[in-house]
Write a protein that holds these residues in place. Structure first.
Motif, PDB file in Angstrom:
ATOM      1  N   ALA A   1       0.829  -1.207   0.000  1.00  0.00           N
ATOM      2  CA  ALA A   1       0.000   0.000   0.000  1.00  0.00           C
ATOM      3  C   ALA A   1       0.861   1.254   0.000  1.00  0.00           C
ATOM      4  O   ALA A   1       0.615   2.203  -0.761  1.00  0.00           O
ATOM      5  CB  ALA A   1      -0.929  -0.010   1.220  1.00  0.00           C
ATOM      6  N   VAL A   2       1.889   1.263   0.856  1.00  0.00           N
ATOM      7  CA  VAL A   2       2.775   2.429   0.923  1.00  0.00           C
ATOM      8  C   VAL A   2       3.537   2.605  -0.387  1.00  0.00           C
ATOM      9  O   VAL A   2       3.633   3.718  -0.927  1.00  0.00           O
ATOM     10  CB  VAL A   2       3.762   2.267   2.095  1.00  0.00           C
ATOM     11  CG1 VAL A   2       4.801   3.393   2.074  1.00  0.00           C
ATOM     12  CG2 VAL A   2       3.013   2.268   3.427  1.00  0.00           C
ATOM     13  N   GLN A   3       4.062   1.493  -0.910  1.00  0.00           N
ATOM     14  CA  GLN A   3       4.835   1.561  -2.147  1.00  0.00           C
ATOM     15  C   GLN A   3       3.969   2.025  -3.316  1.00  0.00           C
ATOM     16  O   GLN A   3       4.380   2.878  -4.114  1.00  0.00           O
ATOM     17  CB  GLN A   3       5.442   0.198  -2.457  1.00  0.00           C
ATOM     18  CG  GLN A   3       6.383   0.188  -3.643  1.00  0.00           C
ATOM     19  CD  GLN A   3       6.973  -1.190  -3.888  1.00  0.00           C
ATOM     20  OE1 GLN A   3       6.412  -2.195  -3.472  1.00  0.00           O
ATOM     21  NE2 GLN A   3       8.115  -1.232  -4.554  1.00  0.00           N
ATOM     22  N   ASP A   4       2.761   1.498  -3.435  1.00  0.00           N
ATOM     23  CA  ASP A   4       1.868   1.880  -4.525  1.00  0.00           C
ATOM     24  C   ASP A   4       1.493   3.355  -4.433  1.00  0.00           C
ATOM     25  O   ASP A   4       1.459   4.062  -5.449  1.00  0.00           O
ATOM     26  CB  ASP A   4       0.614   1.008  -4.482  1.00  0.00           C
ATOM     27  CG  ASP A   4      -0.365   1.348  -5.596  1.00  0.00           C
ATOM     28  OD1 ASP A   4      -0.040   1.091  -6.766  1.00  0.00           O
ATOM     29  OD2 ASP A   4      -1.454   1.881  -5.285  1.00  0.00           O
ATOM     30  N   ARG A   5       1.240   3.828  -3.222  1.00  0.00           N
ATOM     31  CA  ARG A   5       0.873   5.238  -3.055  1.00  0.00           C
ATOM     32  C   ARG A   5       2.037   6.154  -3.447  1.00  0.00           C
ATOM     33  O   ARG A   5       1.848   7.180  -4.114  1.00  0.00           O
ATOM     34  CB  ARG A   5       0.456   5.508  -1.608  1.00  0.00           C
ATOM     35  CG  ARG A   5      -0.048   6.933  -1.367  1.00  0.00           C
ATOM     36  CD  ARG A   5      -0.543   7.124   0.053  1.00  0.00           C
ATOM     37  NE  ARG A   5      -1.699   6.283   0.325  1.00  0.00           N
ATOM     38  CZ  ARG A   5      -1.679   5.210   1.124  1.00  0.00           C
ATOM     39  NH1 ARG A   5      -0.549   4.849   1.714  1.00  0.00           N
ATOM     40  NH2 ARG A   5      -2.759   4.512   1.336  1.00  0.00           N
ATOM     41  N   GLN A   6       3.246   5.779  -3.039  1.00  0.00           N
ATOM     42  CA  GLN A   6       4.398   6.621  -3.386  1.00  0.00           C
ATOM     43  C   GLN A   6       4.666   6.625  -4.886  1.00  0.00           C
ATOM     44  O   GLN A   6       5.039   7.648  -5.457  1.00  0.00           O
ATOM     45  CB  GLN A   6       5.638   6.128  -2.634  1.00  0.00           C
ATOM     46  CG  GLN A   6       5.580   6.411  -1.136  1.00  0.00           C
ATOM     47  CD  GLN A   6       6.885   6.096  -0.436  1.00  0.00           C
ATOM     48  OE1 GLN A   6       7.767   5.469  -0.994  1.00  0.00           O
ATOM     49  NE2 GLN A   6       7.008   6.534   0.812  1.00  0.00           N
ATOM     50  N   LEU A   7       4.461   5.479  -5.532  1.00  0.00           N
ATOM     51  CA  LEU A   7       4.658   5.424  -6.977  1.00  0.00           C
ATOM     52  C   LEU A   7       3.618   6.272  -7.707  1.00  0.00           C
ATOM     53  O   LEU A   7       3.922   6.936  -8.700  1.00  0.00           O
ATOM     54  CB  LEU A   7       4.599   3.974  -7.455  1.00  0.00           C
ATOM     55  CG  LEU A   7       5.787   3.087  -7.053  1.00  0.00           C
ATOM     56  CD1 LEU A   7       5.539   1.637  -7.444  1.00  0.00           C
ATOM     57  CD2 LEU A   7       7.074   3.596  -7.679  1.00  0.00           C
TER      58      LEU A   7
END
Length: 267
Positions: free
Chosen positions: A149-155
């Motif tokens: 979730a964190v990685q997808d949001r940052q991308l």
């Protein structure tokens, strides 16, 4: 050697391993270092000794809330360290190990909340073992989902200066997430099935909530797997279903113990 001393040493090893892995994550190292692995294995051995001392008794087994929590973290950590042989899940240690240290110390030094002891048949042991395995693997899945979730949001925000730079590619992260869910669902299926076969009545008053919540969790995870392969669900949809299923599962495993033993003071 006093068991409390072993618990404290194992807890310190957990914290040291988590701290070192956090440093490596900040340095964007994507490989598990030997010092982290060594401290993790040593901490697991100490944790296992503490757990064995707490559970092993000639009068049967009593597993109160704190001991159950410590045992669950031990199983989660063993599953995670075993998975590290094939998959880069080392960043999960940063959250798991401090919580494991706390759970183990409290279980060792805190009061026992359950005093009734019982002998267990092989069928019940299968049910308990598969339940713990399912909980352990799906806990890893929930932690992995949080990272996704964190990685997808940052991308999506084109922010490549945070945690996204220290994680494997998003496609690999999602692949690892669904691998964990598959294994967890299989173990949960065995747990529910063995409970139906070997337990006298899984819908008795003191078990009905565990049974229903476990089945709801199974349905949620199964729908997620179906959606993944039939509708192509990814990223945030997978995260929402994973965390929802884990919430039902953790309520099934620990909800009743928390209420009965710590709030109402009964076994």
């Amino acid at each position: 050697m006093p068991i409390a001393f072993i618990a404290v040493v194992a807890a310190l090893l957990y914290l040291a391993a988590a701290g070192l892995q956090l440093t490596h994550m900040a340095q964007r190292r994507q490989r598990l270092s030997k010092p982290v692995m060594g401290m993790a294995v040593a901490a697991l051995i100490g944790h296992a000794l503490v757990t064995w001392d707490a559970l092993n008794s000639g009068q049967g087994m009593a597993v109160g809330f704190y001991r159950a929590l410590s045992l669950s973290f031990l199983a989660v950590n063993i599953a995670c360290v075993a998975a590290l042989l094939k998959r880069p899940l080392q960043n999960l240690l940063i959250g798991l190990f401090p919580l494991s240290a706390l759970a183990m110390v409290v279980a060792t030094l805190g009061p026992e909340t359950a005093h009734a002891r019982s002998s267990l048949s092989p069928g019940i042991l299968l049910h308990i073992g598969s339940s713990i395995l399912a909980y352990s693997i799906l806990t890893l899945a929930a932690a992995q989902a949080a990272l996704v979730a964190v990685q997808d949001r940052q991308l999506r925000q084109r922010n490549m200066h945070g945690i996204a730079r220290s994680l494997p590619p998003l496609q690999l992260m999602e692949s690892m997430l669904f691998e964990l869910i598959w294994i967890g669902v299989i173990a949960l299926t065995v747990a529910i099935g063995s409970g139906m076969i070997f337990m006298e009545n899984m819908f008795a008053q003191h078990l009905v909530h565990k049974t229903v919540l476990s089945m709801v969790a199974w349905v949620v995870f199964s729908v997620l797997l179906w959606g993944r392969y039939q509708l192509g669900w990814r990223a945030q949809t997978a995260v929402r279903f994973t965390l929802a299923g884990f919430l039902f599962l953790i309520l099934a495993f620990f909800g009743s113990k928390l209420v009965l033993e710590l709030i109402l003071g009964v076994e």
